[in-house]
Design a protein around this motif. Structure first.
Motif, PDB file in Angstrom:
ATOM      1  N   LEU A 119     -27.598 -13.825 -22.705  1.00 13.99           N
ATOM      2  CA  LEU A 119     -26.277 -13.243 -22.920  1.00 13.99           C
ATOM      3  C   LEU A 119     -25.697 -12.688 -21.618  1.00 13.99           C
ATOM      4  O   LEU A 119     -24.481 -12.797 -21.366  1.00 13.99           O
ATOM      5  CB  LEU A 119     -26.376 -12.143 -23.981  1.00 13.99           C
ATOM      6  N   THR A 120     -26.543 -12.100 -20.789  1.00  8.44           N
ATOM      7  CA  THR A 120     -26.094 -11.592 -19.486  1.00  8.44           C
ATOM      8  C   THR A 120     -25.594 -12.731 -18.611  1.00  8.44           C
ATOM      9  O   THR A 120     -24.556 -12.620 -17.932  1.00  8.44           O
ATOM     10  CB  THR A 120     -27.247 -10.854 -18.781  1.00  8.44           C
ATOM     11  N   TYR A 123     -24.475 -15.614 -19.733  1.00  7.66           N
ATOM     12  CA  TYR A 123     -23.217 -16.100 -20.327  1.00  7.66           C
ATOM     13  C   TYR A 123     -22.053 -15.199 -19.928  1.00  7.66           C
ATOM     14  O   TYR A 123     -20.949 -15.688 -19.624  1.00  7.66           O
ATOM     15  CB  TYR A 123     -23.331 -16.125 -21.865  1.00  7.66           C
ATOM     16  N   TYR A 124     -22.263 -13.895 -19.930  1.00  5.32           N
ATOM     17  CA  TYR A 124     -21.200 -12.949 -19.568  1.00  5.32           C
ATOM     18  C   TYR A 124     -20.720 -13.190 -18.134  1.00  5.32           C
ATOM     19  O   TYR A 124     -19.516 -13.215 -17.864  1.00  5.32           O
ATOM     20  CB  TYR A 124     -21.722 -11.517 -19.717  1.00  5.32           C
ATOM     21  N   GLU A 125     -21.680 -13.395 -17.242  1.00  4.52           N
ATOM     22  CA  GLU A 125     -21.309 -13.644 -15.841  1.00  4.52           C
ATOM     23  C   GLU A 125     -20.531 -14.949 -15.712  1.00  4.52           C
ATOM     24  O   GLU A 125     -19.554 -15.045 -14.938  1.00  4.52           O
ATOM     25  CB  GLU A 125     -22.567 -13.674 -14.972  1.00  4.52           C
ATOM     26  N   ILE A 127     -18.626 -16.378 -18.056  1.00  7.52           N
ATOM     27  CA  ILE A 127     -17.296 -16.156 -18.642  1.00  7.52           C
ATOM     28  C   ILE A 127     -16.403 -15.401 -17.661  1.00  7.52           C
ATOM     29  O   ILE A 127     -15.208 -15.708 -17.513  1.00  7.52           O
ATOM     30  CB  ILE A 127     -17.417 -15.415 -19.984  1.00  7.52           C
ATOM     31  N   MET A 128     -16.980 -14.406 -16.984  1.00  9.32           N
ATOM     32  CA  MET A 128     -16.204 -13.654 -15.998  1.00  9.32           C
ATOM     33  C   MET A 128     -15.723 -14.573 -14.860  1.00  9.32           C
ATOM     34  O   MET A 128     -14.595 -14.444 -14.371  1.00  9.32           O
ATOM     35  CB  MET A 128     -17.047 -12.515 -15.423  1.00  9.32           C
ATOM     36  N   LYS A 185     -14.887  -5.216 -17.140  1.00  7.42           N
ATOM     37  CA  LYS A 185     -15.607  -6.259 -16.403  1.00  7.42           C
ATOM     38  C   LYS A 185     -16.920  -5.744 -15.822  1.00  7.42           C
ATOM     39  O   LYS A 185     -17.948  -6.429 -15.861  1.00  7.42           O
ATOM     40  CB  LYS A 185     -14.721  -6.808 -15.279  1.00  7.42           C
ATOM     41  N   GLY A 210     -19.305  -3.839 -18.903  1.00 10.20           N
ATOM     42  CA  GLY A 210     -19.900  -4.775 -19.856  1.00 10.20           C
ATOM     43  C   GLY A 210     -21.190  -5.354 -19.313  1.00 10.20           C
ATOM     44  O   GLY A 210     -22.192  -5.462 -20.036  1.00 10.20           O
ATOM     45  N   LEU A 211     -21.188  -5.722 -18.028  1.00  4.00           N
ATOM     46  CA  LEU A 211     -22.393  -6.274 -17.418  1.00  4.00           C
ATOM     47  C   LEU A 211     -23.503  -5.213 -17.344  1.00  4.00           C
ATOM     48  O   LEU A 211     -24.676  -5.504 -17.620  1.00  4.00           O
ATOM     49  CB  LEU A 211     -22.074  -6.811 -16.022  1.00  4.00           C
ATOM     50  N   LEU A 230     -25.097  -4.797 -20.779  1.00  2.76           N
ATOM     51  CA  LEU A 230     -26.032  -5.864 -21.113  1.00  2.76           C
ATOM     52  C   LEU A 230     -27.356  -5.699 -20.364  1.00  2.76           C
ATOM     53  O   LEU A 230     -28.432  -5.929 -20.915  1.00  2.76           O
ATOM     54  CB  LEU A 230     -25.410  -7.217 -20.781  1.00  2.76           C
TER      55      LEU A 230
END
Length: 467
Positions: A207-208, A210-212, A214-215, A245, A248-249, A252
């Protein structure tokens, strides 16, 4: 009769009612004979006292109200039964008889433990073993105790000690059964939790990532949009986009760290609760130590610093659950000792844990070990030294040291005894170190050494032969 003569009622049958006695009862708690006569009185007075009181074992002899000695019924009757004994001794003063009948006296303070008095009484010579015992209550108060009565009371106390030991043993067995059941339950729960925790750890990592990604995609879109619409700008302001931004990271990552800690805790519980004691298996000593520290982490938050100095250890063939129990007992004792002096400790509370492999036998081991600062005195426990293993090729040595108050020298030879503890009933049962010694000595053919200096600190040294 002289003014010092006393003719008190002898102890009644209540002397055989021992319900008030305890393991630590003393002689002055018993019913004692308080019959006294002056040395210058005629022997007929003594005969009258023995005739009037058939259970009287003897009489205290005084002169000018000062203690002189004692004459027993047995010796009095022995001398009177000799030829012309009655004619020689009854009309004359008791002094004449006393010169012939003097023997070594057993005089004990009133605060002497009954069990100690019984041991001293039966250690007398055969001709004196039935003589009464003189109990000194004060400087001027001497009384008599019949040896038979003492042995009866001692027998009762021995029975009381046996019953108490049996009760404590049964209570400990029940507690052990509860702990065994709890250990199995903890191992089962840890096993069930391990799978979902592993899923959380793995998914938070993904998930971490994926978050990066998406950013990165959103940043690419922002670069392509020359004039973003006002609705998008308003939305970014409403949700505090710049903060979201970065936070959120971080969120996670914190979830990932927490999940990994939970995973470590679950693994530690599985290691500590390993109940298979039927056969040895290869294990990592450092993993056992670290697992125990994780379980005790909450107690270590009070300002206790743990300093680890791990050597390069090979795999050890042993019982991981039992060794974890030993480590738990020793570390918990160190924490308890440091907590007692937390408010007035001159230095920071510390626990040192060191491991290494040694080629020498335990008796030659001390020169190979560098002690922590200010650690001075080495005092090896007698029981541990008797349990020293036979010479092996190598030994694993584990040392757990604290800079707490230390253990007084006068009780160091008792700390491995069953039920011995200096803690309150709520904090300790007195079985932790005894069980630890049994696990190291009987299960692993090793040694458990005590090193302690009062006011400096305590160290336990575990020596395990590599088989």
């Amino acid at each position: 009769m002289d003014a010092c003569i006393e003719d008190c009622t002898p102890p009644s049958a209540s002397v055989f009612s021992h319900t008030h006695l305890r393991l630590e009862s003393t002689l002055q708690e018993l019913s004692l004979y308080d019959f006294q006569v002056d040395l210058d009185q005629a022997g007929m007075v003594l005969a009258k006292m023995f005739e009037t009181n058939p259970t009287l074992p003897g009489v205290i002899l005084n002169h000018d109200c000062q203690f002189i000695g004692m004459i027993s019924r047995r010796r009095f009757l022995e001398y009177l039964s000799r030829p012309y004994g009655r004619e020689l001794f009854l009309p004359r003063s008791i002094r004449a008889l006393y010169k012939f009948s003097q023997v070594d006296l057993l005089i004990l303070p009133g605060n002497t433990l009954i069990v100690d008095a019984a041991r001293l009484a039966i250690m007398r010579s055969p001709e004196q073993i039935y003589e009464p015992i003189i109990v000194q209550i004060s400087d001027s108060d001497y009384r008599l105790l019949d040896t038979q009565q003492l042995l009866i009371v001692h027998s009762y106390i021995h029975q009381l000690a046996t019953e108490l030991l049996q009760a404590q043993t049964q209570a400990q067995l029940r507690q052990t059964e509860k702990l065994a059941s709890l250990g199995k339950m903890v191992a089962g729960v840890a096993h069930e939790i391990r799978n979902p925790v592993g899923c959380i750890v793995g998914n938070t990592h993904c998930l971490t990532q994926y978050y990066e990604d998406i950013m990165q995609l959103i940043n690419a879109y922002e670069q392509e949009l020359i004039t973003p619409r006002s609705t998008i700008e308003q939305l970014k302001e409403d949700i505090d986009w710049e903060f979201l931004k970065t936070d959120g990271l971080e969120m996670l990552k914190s979830i990932q760290v927490s999940a990994e800690q939970l995973n470590h805790l679950v693994n530690s519980l599985r290691t500590f609760s390993h109940m298979d004691n039927r056969q040895r298996r290869e294990m990592d000593i450092h993993e056992c130590l670290d697992s125990t520290l994780i379980i005790l982490k909450n107690r270590l938050k009070v300002g206790i610093e743990v300093i680890k100095n791990y050597g390069n250890l090979p795999k050890f063939s042993g019982y991981s659950g039992l060794l974890s129990q030993v480590f738990m007992n020793l570390l918990a004792n160190a924490i308890d000792a440091l907590e007692e002096t937390a408010n007035h400790h001159p230095n920071a509370a510390k626990i040192w844990i060191s491991t290494h492999v040694a080629d020498s036998c335990p008796s030659q081991l001390r020169s190979l070990i560098i002690p922590p600062p200010n650690y001075l005195e080495y005092s090896q426990n007698t029981q541990a030294s008797e349990a020293a293993p036979t010479p092996q090729t190598q030994y694993i040595v584990i040392r757990i040291t604290d800079n707490g108050p230390g253990i007084p020298k006068e009780i160091q030879n008792r700390i491995f005894d069953n039920f011995f503890t200096t803690k309150s009933a709520e904090k300790g049962t007195g079985l932790g170190l005894a069980i630890s010694h049994e696990i190291i000595y009987e299960k692993h053919s090793g040694c458990l050494h005590l090193l302690s200096t009062n006011g400096v600190g305590t160290e336990f040294e575990i020596v395990l032969p590599l088989i």
